[in-house]
Design a protein around this motif. Structure first.
Motif, PDB file in Angstrom:
ATOM      1  N   MET A 122       0.829  -1.209   0.000  1.00  0.00           N
ATOM      2  CA  MET A 122       0.000   0.000   0.000  1.00  0.00           C
ATOM      3  C   MET A 122       0.862   1.257   0.000  1.00  0.00           C
ATOM      4  SD  MET A 122      -2.941  -1.209   2.702  1.00  0.00           S
ATOM      5  CE  MET A 122      -3.625   0.455   2.871  1.00  0.00           C
ATOM      6  N   GLN A 123       1.985   1.217   0.725  1.00  0.00           N
ATOM      7  CA  GLN A 123       2.880   2.381   0.737  1.00  0.00           C
ATOM      8  C   GLN A 123       3.488   2.604  -0.647  1.00  0.00           C
ATOM      9  OE1 GLN A 123       2.701   3.935   3.848  1.00  0.00           O
ATOM     10  NE2 GLN A 123       1.351   2.165   4.081  1.00  0.00           N
ATOM     11  N   LEU A 124       3.920   1.515  -1.280  1.00  0.00           N
ATOM     12  CA  LEU A 124       4.510   1.638  -2.619  1.00  0.00           C
ATOM     13  C   LEU A 124       3.484   2.125  -3.632  1.00  0.00           C
ATOM     14  CD1 LEU A 124       6.625  -1.646  -2.580  1.00  0.00           C
ATOM     15  CD2 LEU A 124       7.531   0.689  -2.622  1.00  0.00           C
ATOM     16  N   PHE A 125       2.279   1.562  -3.570  1.00  0.00           N
ATOM     17  CA  PHE A 125       1.226   1.986  -4.490  1.00  0.00           C
ATOM     18  C   PHE A 125       0.886   3.457  -4.280  1.00  0.00           C
ATOM     19  CE2 PHE A 125      -3.284   2.794  -5.282  1.00  0.00           C
ATOM     20  CZ  PHE A 125      -3.378   2.443  -6.629  1.00  0.00           C
ATOM     21  N   SER A 126       0.765   3.860  -3.030  1.00  0.00           N
ATOM     22  CA  SER A 126       0.411   5.247  -2.736  1.00  0.00           C
ATOM     23  C   SER A 126       1.501   6.199  -3.193  1.00  0.00           C
ATOM     24  CB  SER A 126       0.168   5.423  -1.231  1.00  0.00           C
ATOM     25  OG  SER A 126      -0.907   4.616  -0.793  1.00  0.00           O
ATOM     26  N   LEU A 127       2.765   5.781  -3.058  1.00  0.00           N
ATOM     27  CA  LEU A 127       3.871   6.623  -3.501  1.00  0.00           C
ATOM     28  C   LEU A 127       3.795   6.882  -5.000  1.00  0.00           C
ATOM     29  CD1 LEU A 127       6.610   8.017  -2.971  1.00  0.00           C
ATOM     30  CD2 LEU A 127       7.693   5.799  -3.343  1.00  0.00           C
ATOM     31  N   VAL A 128       3.445   5.843  -5.750  1.00  0.00           N
ATOM     32  CA  VAL A 128       3.351   5.986  -7.208  1.00  0.00           C
ATOM     33  C   VAL A 128       2.076   6.710  -7.612  1.00  0.00           C
ATOM     34  CG1 VAL A 128       3.173   4.724  -9.383  1.00  0.00           C
ATOM     35  CG2 VAL A 128       4.745   3.927  -7.613  1.00  0.00           C
ATOM     36  N   ALA A 129       0.957   6.369  -6.964  1.00  0.00           N
ATOM     37  CA  ALA A 129      -0.333   6.920  -7.352  1.00  0.00           C
ATOM     38  C   ALA A 129      -0.543   8.341  -6.857  1.00  0.00           C
ATOM     39  CB  ALA A 129      -1.459   6.022  -6.833  1.00  0.00           C
ATOM     40  N   SER A 130      -0.004   8.662  -5.678  1.00  0.00           N
ATOM     41  CA  SER A 130      -0.236   9.990  -5.097  1.00  0.00           C
ATOM     42  C   SER A 130       1.068  10.571  -4.556  1.00  0.00           C
ATOM     43  CB  SER A 130      -1.275   9.898  -3.972  1.00  0.00           C
ATOM     44  OG  SER A 130      -2.464   9.301  -4.413  1.00  0.00           O
ATOM     45  N   PRO A 131       2.038  10.820  -5.430  1.00  0.00           N
ATOM     46  CA  PRO A 131       3.345  11.292  -4.950  1.00  0.00           C
ATOM     47  C   PRO A 131       3.283  12.659  -4.278  1.00  0.00           C
ATOM     48  CG  PRO A 131       3.207  11.470  -7.337  1.00  0.00           C
ATOM     49  CD  PRO A 131       1.989  10.721  -6.906  1.00  0.00           C
ATOM     50  N   GLN A 132       2.250  13.466  -4.600  1.00  0.00           N
ATOM     51  CA  GLN A 132       2.154  14.806  -4.026  1.00  0.00           C
ATOM     52  C   GLN A 132       1.275  14.851  -2.783  1.00  0.00           C
ATOM     53  OE1 GLN A 132       4.120  17.095  -5.299  1.00  0.00           O
ATOM     54  NE2 GLN A 132       4.758  15.591  -6.839  1.00  0.00           N
ATOM     55  N   ALA A 133       0.764  13.704  -2.363  1.00  0.00           N
ATOM     56  CA  ALA A 133      -0.089  13.674  -1.171  1.00  0.00           C
ATOM     57  C   ALA A 133       0.727  14.077   0.058  1.00  0.00           C
ATOM     58  CB  ALA A 133      -0.680  12.282  -0.972  1.00  0.00           C
ATOM     59  N   PRO A 134       0.079  14.741   1.037  1.00  0.00           N
ATOM     60  CA  PRO A 134       0.815  15.193   2.243  1.00  0.00           C
ATOM     61  C   PRO A 134       1.088  14.062   3.217  1.00  0.00           C
ATOM     62  CG  PRO A 134      -1.497  15.755   2.431  1.00  0.00           C
ATOM     63  CD  PRO A 134      -1.339  15.153   1.056  1.00  0.00           C
ATOM     64  N   VAL A 135       1.646  12.966   2.717  1.00  0.00           N
ATOM     65  CA  VAL A 135       2.006  11.810   3.533  1.00  0.00           C
ATOM     66  C   VAL A 135       3.457  11.461   3.218  1.00  0.00           C
ATOM     67  CG1 VAL A 135       1.501   9.411   4.101  1.00  0.00           C
ATOM     68  CG2 VAL A 135      -0.374  10.953   3.476  1.00  0.00           C
TER      69      VAL A 135
END
Length: 227
Positions: free
Chosen positions: A184-197
């Motif tokens: 989930m962390q890897l997917f989120s990094l690719v899908a939402s790189p600009q998210a405030p996480v």
């Protein structure tokens, strides 16, 4: 997607994981003090003690002149943005921290936790060199604990609250539960790189835990055990 509830992995080498509970208590106390501050003072605390890449790199002067530039690499891990942020991190630390403290011993576990926090912050810094916003939260350090857990106890059962149709507690091996979290962390990094996480802090902390666990564990604790 799921929420871990507890594991079935008993501690064997220490009587009480007081470092884990101490870290939880200190983190909760710090946030309690934070939450009692006016909004402007709350923001000031995160700026003073959060990890700001351009400050750590000495591009911009430290807001508190007496605080060393490197100090926020540690202090940021005891600050949080809100109650949910803090409680989620402490839940994961409560579930996985006692076994890693048991596997390493009290002092080594404390050093391990703080080292993972520093490495997680450096991972965030490496991919956000010019960021001027503060990184806060124990997520990177806790991710290190999770990385150590999946290496030392991949077969231990973790009860998670999974929402299929209705929320149901399911016992699954730690390898799968933490593997899904990592995915989930890897997917989120690719899908939402600009998210405030701070995805890179999570990944850096997790990798640090995997690499450091063999160096910090007791000799009698075997890798890939914990059935």
């Amino acid at each position: 997607m799921f929420l871990p509830l507890h594991d079935t992995n008993p501690i064997r080498h220490v009587r009480f994981p007081y470092v884990t509970y101490g870290l939880m208590a200190v983190t909760a106390l710090v946030f309690l003090v934070q939450s009692m501050l006016p909004p402007a003072a709350f923001d000031e605390v995160t700026i003073y003690f959060g990890m700001i890449p351009i400050v750590v790199r000495d591009v911009y002067p430290q807001p508190l002149p007496w605080l060393p530039d490197w100090a926020p690499l540690v202090t940021y891990a005891f600050l949080h943005a809100d109650w949910m942020h803090m409680l989620t991190n402490m839940l994961f630390l409560w579930i996985f921290g006692d076994n890693i403290e048991d596997a390493m011993g009290h002092v080594k576990f404390l050093v391990f936790y703080l080292t993972c926090a520093v490495i997680a912050a450096l991972a965030h810094l490496a991919f956000n060199l010019d960021a001027n916003g503060p990184l806060v939260g124990a997520s990177g350090a806790v991710a290190g604990v999770m990385g150590a857990y999946v290496l030392l106890y991949p077969h231990a059962r973790v009860f998670v609250l999974a929402r299929i149709v209705i929320p149901i507690p399911l016992p699954i091996p730690a390898f799968w539960m933490l593997g899904v979290w990592l995915g989930m962390q890897l997917f989120s990094l690719v899908a939402s790189p600009q998210a405030p996480v701070a995805w890179w802090a999570h990944l850096g902390g997790f990798l640090a835990g995997v690499v450091l666990a063999p160096l910090f564990k007791r000799r009698e604790v075997v890798l890939l055990g914990g059935r």
